[in-house]
Design an enzyme around this catalytic site. Sequence first.
Site, short mmCIF file in Angstrom:
data_model
loop_
_atom_site.label_atom_id
_atom_site.label_comp_id
_atom_site.label_asym_id
_atom_site.label_seq_id
_atom_site.Cartn_x
_atom_site.Cartn_y
_atom_site.Cartn_z
N ARG A 35 0.82 -1.22 0.00
CA ARG A 35 0.00 0.00 0.00
C ARG A 35 0.86 1.27 0.00
O ARG A 35 0.50 2.26 -0.61
CB ARG A 35 -0.92 0.00 1.23
N TYR A 154 -4.38 -16.94 12.57
CA TYR A 154 -3.03 -16.83 11.98
C TYR A 154 -2.43 -18.22 11.69
O TYR A 154 -2.02 -18.51 10.57
CB TYR A 154 -2.11 -16.01 12.90
N1 LIG Z 1 8.32 -11.26 10.98
C1 LIG Z 1 8.08 -12.49 11.44
O1 LIG Z 1 8.49 -12.84 12.56
C2 LIG Z 1 7.35 -13.48 10.56
C3 LIG Z 1 7.41 -14.83 10.93
C4 LIG Z 1 6.74 -15.78 10.14
C5 LIG Z 1 6.05 -15.38 9.01
N2 LIG Z 1 5.98 -14.06 8.69
C6 LIG Z 1 5.21 -13.70 7.48
O2 LIG Z 1 6.05 -12.99 6.60
C7 LIG Z 1 5.27 -12.14 5.77
C8 LIG Z 1 5.92 -10.76 5.74
O3 LIG Z 1 5.92 -10.20 7.03
P1 LIG Z 1 7.08 -9.24 7.57
O4 LIG Z 1 7.63 -9.86 8.77
O5 LIG Z 1 7.98 -8.84 6.48
O6 LIG Z 1 6.16 -8.01 8.07
P2 LIG Z 1 6.24 -6.45 7.74
O7 LIG Z 1 7.64 -5.94 7.86
O8 LIG Z 1 5.19 -5.82 8.60
O9 LIG Z 1 5.79 -6.36 6.20
C9 LIG Z 1 4.48 -6.68 5.81
C10 LIG Z 1 4.27 -6.27 4.36
O10 LIG Z 1 2.92 -6.61 3.99
C11 LIG Z 1 2.32 -5.47 3.38
N3 LIG Z 1 0.88 -5.45 3.58
C12 LIG Z 1 0.20 -5.51 4.76
N4 LIG Z 1 -1.11 -5.39 4.55
C13 LIG Z 1 -1.28 -5.24 3.21
C14 LIG Z 1 -2.41 -5.04 2.36
N5 LIG Z 1 -3.65 -4.96 2.87
N6 LIG Z 1 -2.22 -4.92 1.02
C15 LIG Z 1 -0.97 -4.98 0.49
N7 LIG Z 1 0.15 -5.16 1.24
C16 LIG Z 1 -0.02 -5.28 2.58
C17 LIG Z 1 3.01 -4.27 4.06
O11 LIG Z 1 2.96 -3.13 3.21
P3 LIG Z 1 2.02 -1.84 3.38
O12 LIG Z 1 1.80 -1.64 4.85
O13 LIG Z 1 2.83 -0.75 2.72
O14 LIG Z 1 0.79 -2.19 2.62
C18 LIG Z 1 4.43 -4.78 4.16
O15 LIG Z 1 5.11 -4.55 2.95
C19 LIG Z 1 3.84 -12.16 6.34
O16 LIG Z 1 3.04 -13.02 5.55
C20 LIG Z 1 4.03 -12.76 7.73
O17 LIG Z 1 2.88 -13.46 8.15
C21 LIG Z 1 6.61 -13.10 9.44
#
Ligand SMILES: NC(=O)c1ccc[n+]([C@@H]2O[C@H](COP(=O)([O-])OP(=O)(O)OC[C@H]3O[C@@H](n4cnc5c(N)ncnc54)[C@H](OP(=O)(O)O)[C@@H]3O)[C@@H](O)[C@H]2O)c1
Length: 268
Positions: A35, A154
């Site tokens: 976004r 989740y």
């Molecule tokens: N960090 C962890 O510990 C962890 C562990 C296991 C799995 N994961 C998974 O890894 C993935 C990435 O997470 P991350 O850790 O990199 O988190 P992050 O740093 O918060 O990044 C999340 C990304 O998703 C985008 N996003 C959120 N809502 C959105 C929407 N409605 N439309 C389009 N884009 C959207 C955000 O962009 P905008 O806000 O600009 O839209 C951001 O680019 C997720 O699927 C999460 O479940 C994370």
Amino acid sequence: MSRRLALITGASAGIGAAFARVYAEAGCDVAITARRRDRLETLAAEIRKAHGVEVYCVSCDLAAPGAVDALLAEIKGHGREVDILVNNAGYGLPGGWSDTRWEDQAYFLQLMLTAPLELSHKVLGGMAQRGWGRILNIASLAGYAPVSSGHTLYGAVKAALIRFSQSVNIEMGAKGVHVTAVCPGFTLSEFHDVNGTRDAVNRLPRYLWQSAEQVARIGRKANEANRAVVVTGVPNKLIAGLSKVMPDDVGLMLGKSATWRQAGAKKT
Ligand SMILES: NC(=O)c1ccc[n+]([C@@H]2O[C@H](COP(=O)([O-])OP(=O)(O)OC[C@H]3O[C@@H](n4cnc5c(N)ncnc54)[C@H](OP(=O)(O)O)[C@@H]3O)[C@@H](O)[C@H]2O)c1
């Protein structure tokens, strides 16, 4: 255009931004979406300068009606096909099932499950026709770990992404399309700021954490090797392995005791 195109969702931060850098470094053009357009433009400028590849920025709310079609139409408008898809955009929705609004749960399901399924469904045909394609679904260790209360959907959504990836990996393997569920554990990103658990997770030991870049490199390597699932890092592999052999009743007992401990902690 001879370079492959990698479409990465949720690329304005964390793991998605790391995947964009990793695929650009490997010589791919990248289409990045999220976004926050300003974040995408900053990353695009960095990637163009570092790797000299083409970068397309598409700002969209992937949970909005019609978002997937609009995103794919914009890429087609550049005369490009998606060769590599990284379904990564995501967040955590705090609160218990009965404390949250249905509208928020429906939006969560749309972003975390329906959008990745729809995207993969709509690009797979072209990939199979061309005899080459790559799909990575960013799931989580939470897809294996015992459940506890709160963030109710989740683990369920991430478990679904794992099982889905396994099925499609089998279906598409002979057609040159690799499909992988990537299961990170605690990863340094904005994720825990967005879901409000930063203070709690900051107390976890350092060895449980990985960088977003580590996750992206492990994910890409596993997908190139056509592994259906990869759990990133040794501690996470141990936790996933234990969770798989743990009887459900024991997992539920652990979940209950964690929940009751938290409830007790709040009362004092
Ligand atoms: N960090 C962890 O510990 C962890 C562990 C296991 C799995 N994961 C998974 O890894 C993935 C990435 O997470 P991350 O850790 O990199 O988190 P992050 O740093 O918060 O990044 C999340 C990304 O998703 C985008 N996003 C959120 N809502 C959105 C929407 N409605 N439309 C389009 N884009 C959207 C955000 O962009 P905008 O806000 O600009 O839209 C951001 O680019 C997720 O699927 C999460 O479940 C994370």
